[in-house]
Design a protein around this motif. Structure first.
Motif, PDB file in Angstrom:
ATOM      1  N   HIS A 420     -55.935  10.397 -41.392  1.00  0.00           N
ATOM      2  CA  HIS A 420     -56.435  10.722 -40.056  1.00  0.00           C
ATOM      3  C   HIS A 420     -57.972  10.743 -40.058  1.00  0.00           C
ATOM      4  CE1 HIS A 420     -56.162  12.571 -36.044  1.00  0.00           C
ATOM      5  NE2 HIS A 420     -57.204  13.296 -36.418  1.00  0.00           N
ATOM      6  N   ALA A 421     -58.533  11.439 -41.038  1.00  0.00           N
ATOM      7  CA  ALA A 421     -59.998  11.555 -41.112  1.00  0.00           C
ATOM      8  C   ALA A 421     -60.644  10.220 -41.464  1.00  0.00           C
ATOM      9  CB  ALA A 421     -60.371  12.609 -42.148  1.00  0.00           C
ATOM     10  N   LEU A 422     -60.004   9.476 -42.355  1.00  0.00           N
ATOM     11  CA  LEU A 422     -60.532   8.179 -42.789  1.00  0.00           C
ATOM     12  C   LEU A 422     -60.629   7.202 -41.620  1.00  0.00           C
ATOM     13  CD1 LEU A 422     -61.181   5.926 -44.930  1.00  0.00           C
ATOM     14  CD2 LEU A 422     -58.702   5.717 -45.247  1.00  0.00           C
ATOM     15  N   ARG A 423     -59.585   7.173 -40.800  1.00  0.00           N
ATOM     16  CA  ARG A 423     -59.595   6.235 -39.672  1.00  0.00           C
ATOM     17  C   ARG A 423     -60.711   6.574 -38.678  1.00  0.00           C
ATOM     18  NH1 ARG A 423     -56.896   1.277 -39.960  1.00  0.00           N
ATOM     19  NH2 ARG A 423     -55.198   1.574 -41.439  1.00  0.00           N
ATOM     20  N   GLU A 424     -61.010   7.868 -38.545  1.00  0.00           N
ATOM     21  CA  GLU A 424     -62.118   8.241 -37.665  1.00  0.00           C
ATOM     22  C   GLU A 424     -63.461   7.862 -38.288  1.00  0.00           C
ATOM     23  OE1 GLU A 424     -61.933  12.123 -35.939  1.00  0.00           O
ATOM     24  OE2 GLU A 424     -60.207  11.431 -34.759  1.00  0.00           O
ATOM     25  N   VAL A 449     -63.401  12.787 -51.760  1.00  0.00           N
ATOM     26  CA  VAL A 449     -62.347  13.472 -52.520  1.00  0.00           C
ATOM     27  C   VAL A 449     -62.575  13.340 -54.023  1.00  0.00           C
ATOM     28  CG1 VAL A 449     -59.865  13.567 -53.034  1.00  0.00           C
ATOM     29  CG2 VAL A 449     -60.639  13.092 -50.685  1.00  0.00           C
ATOM     30  N   GLN A 450     -62.616  12.093 -54.494  1.00  0.00           N
ATOM     31  CA  GLN A 450     -62.473  11.843 -55.927  1.00  0.00           C
ATOM     32  C   GLN A 450     -63.618  12.408 -56.751  1.00  0.00           C
ATOM     33  OE1 GLN A 450     -61.803   7.587 -55.872  1.00  0.00           O
ATOM     34  NE2 GLN A 450     -59.797   7.816 -54.892  1.00  0.00           N
ATOM     35  N   ARG A 451     -64.842  12.235 -56.281  1.00  0.00           N
ATOM     36  CA  ARG A 451     -65.978  12.610 -57.131  1.00  0.00           C
ATOM     37  C   ARG A 451     -66.001  14.112 -57.438  1.00  0.00           C
ATOM     38  NH1 ARG A 451     -70.442  14.758 -54.442  1.00  0.00           N
ATOM     39  NH2 ARG A 451     -70.243  14.700 -52.178  1.00  0.00           N
ATOM     40  N   GLU A 460     -58.963  23.108 -50.483  1.00  0.00           N
ATOM     41  CA  GLU A 460     -60.390  23.053 -50.166  1.00  0.00           C
ATOM     42  C   GLU A 460     -60.908  21.611 -50.205  1.00  0.00           C
ATOM     43  OE1 GLU A 460     -62.466  25.458 -53.000  1.00  0.00           O
ATOM     44  OE2 GLU A 460     -64.365  25.449 -51.884  1.00  0.00           O
ATOM     45  N   VAL A 461     -60.435  20.820 -51.194  1.00  0.00           N
ATOM     46  CA  VAL A 461     -60.828  19.409 -51.262  1.00  0.00           C
ATOM     47  C   VAL A 461     -60.453  18.710 -49.966  1.00  0.00           C
ATOM     48  CG1 VAL A 461     -60.575  17.212 -52.480  1.00  0.00           C
ATOM     49  CG2 VAL A 461     -60.273  19.350 -53.727  1.00  0.00           C
ATOM     50  N   ILE A 462     -59.207  18.912 -49.555  1.00  0.00           N
ATOM     51  CA  ILE A 462     -58.697  18.199 -48.381  1.00  0.00           C
ATOM     52  C   ILE A 462     -59.406  18.688 -47.123  1.00  0.00           C
ATOM     53  CG2 ILE A 462     -56.622  17.592 -47.078  1.00  0.00           C
ATOM     54  CD1 ILE A 462     -56.636  16.590 -50.006  1.00  0.00           C
ATOM     55  N   ALA A 463     -59.556  20.007 -47.021  1.00  0.00           N
ATOM     56  CA  ALA A 463     -60.212  20.562 -45.828  1.00  0.00           C
ATOM     57  C   ALA A 463     -61.657  20.081 -45.731  1.00  0.00           C
ATOM     58  CB  ALA A 463     -60.148  22.088 -45.868  1.00  0.00           C
ATOM     59  N   THR A 464     -62.345  20.022 -46.877  1.00  0.00           N
ATOM     60  CA  THR A 464     -63.739  19.568 -46.880  1.00  0.00           C
ATOM     61  C   THR A 464     -63.838  18.102 -46.473  1.00  0.00           C
ATOM     62  OG1 THR A 464     -64.186  21.118 -48.665  1.00  0.00           O
ATOM     63  CG2 THR A 464     -65.806  19.372 -48.330  1.00  0.00           C
ATOM     64  N   ALA A 465     -62.918  17.302 -47.001  1.00  0.00           N
ATOM     65  CA  ALA A 465     -62.948  15.868 -46.678  1.00  0.00           C
ATOM     66  C   ALA A 465     -62.600  15.635 -45.208  1.00  0.00           C
ATOM     67  CB  ALA A 465     -61.980  15.105 -47.581  1.00  0.00           C
ATOM     68  N   CYS A 466     -61.636  16.407 -44.699  1.00  0.00           N
ATOM     69  CA  CYS A 466     -61.086  16.130 -43.371  1.00  0.00           C
ATOM     70  C   CYS A 466     -61.827  16.876 -42.257  1.00  0.00           C
ATOM     71  CB  CYS A 466     -59.618  16.534 -43.310  1.00  0.00           C
ATOM     72  SG  CYS A 466     -58.576  15.566 -44.417  1.00  0.00           S
ATOM     73  N   GLY A 467     -62.389  18.017 -42.598  1.00  0.00           N
ATOM     74  CA  GLY A 467     -62.971  18.849 -41.549  1.00  0.00           C
ATOM     75  C   GLY A 467     -61.935  19.696 -40.831  1.00  0.00           C
ATOM     76  N   PHE A 468     -60.727  19.769 -41.345  1.00  0.00           N
ATOM     77  CA  PHE A 468     -59.716  20.678 -40.782  1.00  0.00           C
ATOM     78  C   PHE A 468     -58.774  21.130 -41.900  1.00  0.00           C
ATOM     79  CE2 PHE A 468     -58.223  16.281 -40.062  1.00  0.00           C
ATOM     80  CZ  PHE A 468     -56.981  16.291 -40.678  1.00  0.00           C
ATOM     81  N   GLU A 469     -58.099  22.242 -41.688  1.00  0.00           N
ATOM     82  CA  GLU A 469     -57.157  22.756 -42.678  1.00  0.00           C
ATOM     83  C   GLU A 469     -55.931  21.829 -42.743  1.00  0.00           C
ATOM     84  OE1 GLU A 469     -56.996  25.382 -44.896  1.00  0.00           O
ATOM     85  OE2 GLU A 469     -59.153  25.503 -44.469  1.00  0.00           O
ATOM     86  N   PRO A 470     -55.502  21.443 -43.944  1.00  0.00           N
ATOM     87  CA  PRO A 470     -54.374  20.510 -44.029  1.00  0.00           C
ATOM     88  C   PRO A 470     -53.048  21.134 -43.565  1.00  0.00           C
ATOM     89  CG  PRO A 470     -55.029  21.286 -46.215  1.00  0.00           C
ATOM     90  CD  PRO A 470     -56.065  21.786 -45.264  1.00  0.00           C
ATOM     91  N   ASP A 471     -52.303  20.350 -42.784  1.00  0.00           N
ATOM     92  CA  ASP A 471     -50.907  20.702 -42.530  1.00  0.00           C
ATOM     93  C   ASP A 471     -50.101  19.413 -42.351  1.00  0.00           C
ATOM     94  OD1 ASP A 471     -51.057  19.771 -39.920  1.00  0.00           O
ATOM     95  OD2 ASP A 471     -51.387  21.756 -39.070  1.00  0.00           O
ATOM     96  N   GLU A 472     -48.812  19.548 -42.018  1.00  0.00           N
ATOM     97  CA  GLU A 472     -47.915  18.393 -42.030  1.00  0.00           C
ATOM     98  C   GLU A 472     -48.019  17.535 -40.774  1.00  0.00           C
ATOM     99  OE1 GLU A 472     -47.171  21.519 -41.711  1.00  0.00           O
ATOM    100  OE2 GLU A 472     -45.710  21.803 -40.103  1.00  0.00           O
ATOM    101  N   GLU A 473     -48.730  18.039 -39.765  1.00  0.00           N
ATOM    102  CA  GLU A 473     -48.717  17.353 -38.471  1.00  0.00           C
ATOM    103  C   GLU A 473     -49.231  15.903 -38.539  1.00  0.00           C
ATOM    104  OE1 GLU A 473     -47.082  18.589 -35.846  1.00  0.00           O
ATOM    105  OE2 GLU A 473     -47.470  16.623 -34.951  1.00  0.00           O
ATOM    106  N   PRO A 474     -50.380  15.646 -39.150  1.00  0.00           N
ATOM    107  CA  PRO A 474     -50.852  14.248 -39.171  1.00  0.00           C
ATOM    108  C   PRO A 474     -49.852  13.300 -39.840  1.00  0.00           C
ATOM    109  CG  PRO A 474     -52.626  15.730 -39.807  1.00  0.00           C
ATOM    110  CD  PRO A 474     -51.374  16.564 -39.746  1.00  0.00           C
TER     111      PRO A 474
END
Lengths: 489, 489
Positions: A420-424, A449-451, A460-474
């Motif tokens: 979701h974040a990548l496409r944006e 993410v990787q570095r 925290e990795v996912i939230a930082t990369a995405c700008g939102f708390e991860p959940d199953e919705e996307p």
């Protein structure tokens, strides 16, 4: 030297020895002659004893009490060293060594039982592995839940209850999607034809390279159960070949390339330190899954793959849109690793419930096959007819990986968020994918993410990369949109 | 447990870890990606530190003082443990670890320098390796001769002086034989034609199997410099392929099969103990050499090989006797591993003198290439024109193996003795060899040499098998008879 430097020098050798153990594991599944299995068990046991002694060395306890971290990275290094130390001092050396020895041999016994469709030949070994891991789990849990204790090795900061709740939220929508898809009038054709092994491997190499895999720091071999292995500058991948089903090979390769790129993409400053690896198995799986599914099984990328396969193989001319549907074809099947995106997580949920019961002691090894088969029939509507399609299909339990399976679905959930974040962030990604180039995506993932390696906690990795708390919705939204369109539902 | 059992349990883990180090070495030369070299150096260094700590563990000293051996095998085990302990306590841990780290990286630098014909790129590394090994030799020698101290790692109970005396006795007869052969009117034809890689490897496997190599406990891969690796039930071999020169591949294979059969043939009771390996490098080389030369290059065996090669390759029909002469063709050449039986030991003598001077400090690394080239011209009558034909041809010095080369000629001398005894014990051996079967020979060798492992001292193994004290006479007699007949001199 400050005591922080002493500690890190000590830790560096431990990390180097852990890499050696990883290399032995790779060898065992790709190169080792069959007759060496028992001796290898002793070799792994001896190395595991050394590692256990280092991970529980009393000096670590002293350093952890006295060292003052100088910066944020040092804080994270100490956090990881402390986690490992506090975990390992709970496990007796004798038990750690026995687990290494037994699981090393068990893997060969599993492979043979699987080849012979002989569950009975594997059960005594599985019972022994389970007994040892339950003993370890009890030691780790300190009176808490043993399965939760095992989970921490793969996914820190989660629990069986959190995962069960996640799965409960996901399950109805996945079941509904699966039923709609399987009941649709529109059913893509299966791939037909014959795809020679050598050409599959050549194209796999090309695909791996396009996805950013650095062959100067890795290699591609064959294995029964594809895996990636290693950290730093030696990260190897494996795939498998079925001459009737080249997707098995290509998508195993892309999957493992995702894992490998993660390890290869970690900040080189973290080499041979506790931060020089993926943050968790779930985050790891987010990389393999986004490479494999959201990128590799996208309309844009399969368009390129279709053209390339037509050049490489003796294929009938056809239609890229139909090929896209074929790649993403949902059908009844038994094998998790060959499953489509719709059903994959249902395979994981089955294993999660069974292994949780095994660790809790509410399911006996002797009843496992029956439990598997009846649950499979209930979930997937078809009867398992041979153990290699059922309880013997995965290597994990033979090597003691109880608590590992749910991280596959966590990975899918994280991949959904990242996609979701990548496409944006990269709106014209499809233009590159349509040329077989995933660089804009893999560069974004490396940067976001990787570095970081294990510097940040998994969520925290996912939230930082995405700008939102991860959940199953996307993930669920993506699946419903993609397969809704493909199947006209 | 008695303290002997404690000691052997401790030792067993050390042996297992040494096997792990061996496996890493194999990986490095066959499988490892190039970019992993530096990291591998750290991994090997960490493992070497562990091994060094175990080999110098103070408990070993206590056990060696207090344990009473219960039988002859225990006496031999203690002898080997004592030899290792007394050797290793002389070497500081820092030095042992540094040697492991530096030589691990040095091998890659050597390989690249060799590929680029660039001696200068290798010299700083060689100087560093030499410096470290001289430091180690001084520590080991305790005021004695440093080169003698290094020799003990490969050939216990010998010395530079004994080897120099042996070489002085052999040299005139080898030089005379070489001159007579090269001056003869009768010169065998060279092999011509093209021999595809895949078919060479397939036939190599068949040959290895016929010589008794057990593929269920080993494997065959390609390497720049063929070697065998491992003990017990995981003993791997390598070969190399030149599509114009299939003998390079086949005889490298047979040579390494000889080494591997030795390790695989050791009494299984000795698995992962100090006796569970060859008695010395010289005895090891006796096995590889007798397989390769006295058996593999015999008239009887080459007769079979000629027929088989005609089936496998697109070869002109011809004459088995001419083929035998071609296999054994003596010609001017630069490469030790491709040398014929007549000149091989002269290559070794050159290296022995140079490395002895390097260790003694009477030859500088900066002058090594010039020393090699002028000595080569004097000994072989031709000028070295590129480093890969000269000073860069062998891997040994890059990995610190000073003192190893003379064991090749010791091996030839021992092989000469064993061949003499073998022919008396198995008079109809040629009938089997003519069918490509070496079983009667390899069974005799397993029974009389290989099964003993390191239970007997090097010369004792040979003397026990042969019924006489080993010397150079049987080898020289064999060479003069074989090549005298072939060349009509």
């Amino acid at each position: 030297m400050s005591s922080y430097e002493d500690l890190m020098a000590f830790q560096r050798d431990t990390e180097a020895l852990a890499q050696v153990a990883g290399r032995l594991g790779w060898d065992q599944e790709t190169m080792m002659p069959r007759g060496a299995a028992e001796q290898r068990g002793e070799e792994m046991g001896a190395l595991e004893s050394v590692l256990h002694a280092r991970r529980t060395d009393p000096r670590l306890g002293e350093w952890l009490e006295t060292v003052t971290p100088g910066d944020e990275v040092a804080v994270a290094q100490l956090r990881e060293i402390r986690r490992s130390y506090e975990r390992n001092v709970k496990v007796p050396a004798r038990l750690a060594s026995e687990i290494a020895r037994v699981t090393s041999v068990a893997q060969g016994i599993w492979a043979e039982a699987r080849a012979n469709e002989d569950v009975a030949a594997f059960l005594p070994t599985l019972a022994e592995v389970l007994r040892l891991r339950r003993e370890e789990a009890a030691a780790l849990a300190d009176g808490g839940d043993p399965y939760d204790a095992l989970l921490q090795d793969y996914e820190p900061e989660t629990s069986g209850a959190l995962i069960a709740a996640l799965f409960d939220r996901m399950r109805p929508r996945l079941v509904a999607l699966r039923e709609a898809v399987l009941g649709s009038d529109r059913q893509p054709a299966a791939l037909t034809g014959h795809y020679p092994e050598a050409a599959q491997i050549r194209l796999s190499r090309e695909i791996a390279r396009n996805f950013g895999y650095d062959f100067s720091r890795g290699r591609l071999d064959l294995a029964v159960h594809p895996f990636s292995s290693g950290s730093g500058n030696d990260v190897r991948i494996t795939t498998r070949v079925n001459e009737k089903d080249p997707f098995n090979c290509f998508y195993s390769t892309i999957h493992e390339v995702g894992h490998a790129c993660y390890e290869l993409g970690v900040d080189p400053d973290f080499l041979l330190t506790p931060l020089g690896r993926g943050a968790s198995m779930g985050v790891h799986e987010s990389q393999s899954r986004i490479y494999e599914n959201q990128l590799g099984r996208s309309r844009a990328y399969t368009g390129w793959l279709f053209g390339r396969m037509q050049q490489v193989f003796d294929m009938a001319p056809g239609d890229a849109e139909a090929f896209y549907a074929t790649v993403n074809r949902v059908q009844q099947g038994f094998i998790r690793t060959e499953s489509d995106e719709v059903q994959y997580n249902l395979h994981v949920m089955l294993r999660f419930d069974l292994e949780r019961a095994l660790i809790a002691g509410t399911l006996e090894v002797a009843d496992l096959e029956e439990a598997w088969n009846s649950r499979f029939l209930a979930d997937f509507g078809v009867a398992v007819e041979k153990p290699s399609d059922g309880v013997l299909q995965d290597v994990h339990w033979s090597v003691g990986l109880f608590g590992y399976f749910p991280t596959y679905t966590l990975g899918n959930v994280y991949a959904g968020c990242l996609h979701h974040a990548l496409r944006e962030a990269v709106p014209d990604l499809d233009a590159a994918l349509a040329e077989g180039r995933s660089a804009p995506a893999t560069e974004w993932l490396r940067e976001n993410v990787q570095r970081h390696g294990a510097r940040l906690a998994p969520r925290e990795v996912i939230a930082t990369a995405c700008g939102f708390e991860p959940d199953e919705e996307p993930l669920l939204t993506y699946l419903e949109a993609k397969f809704g369109e493909l199947y006209g539902i």
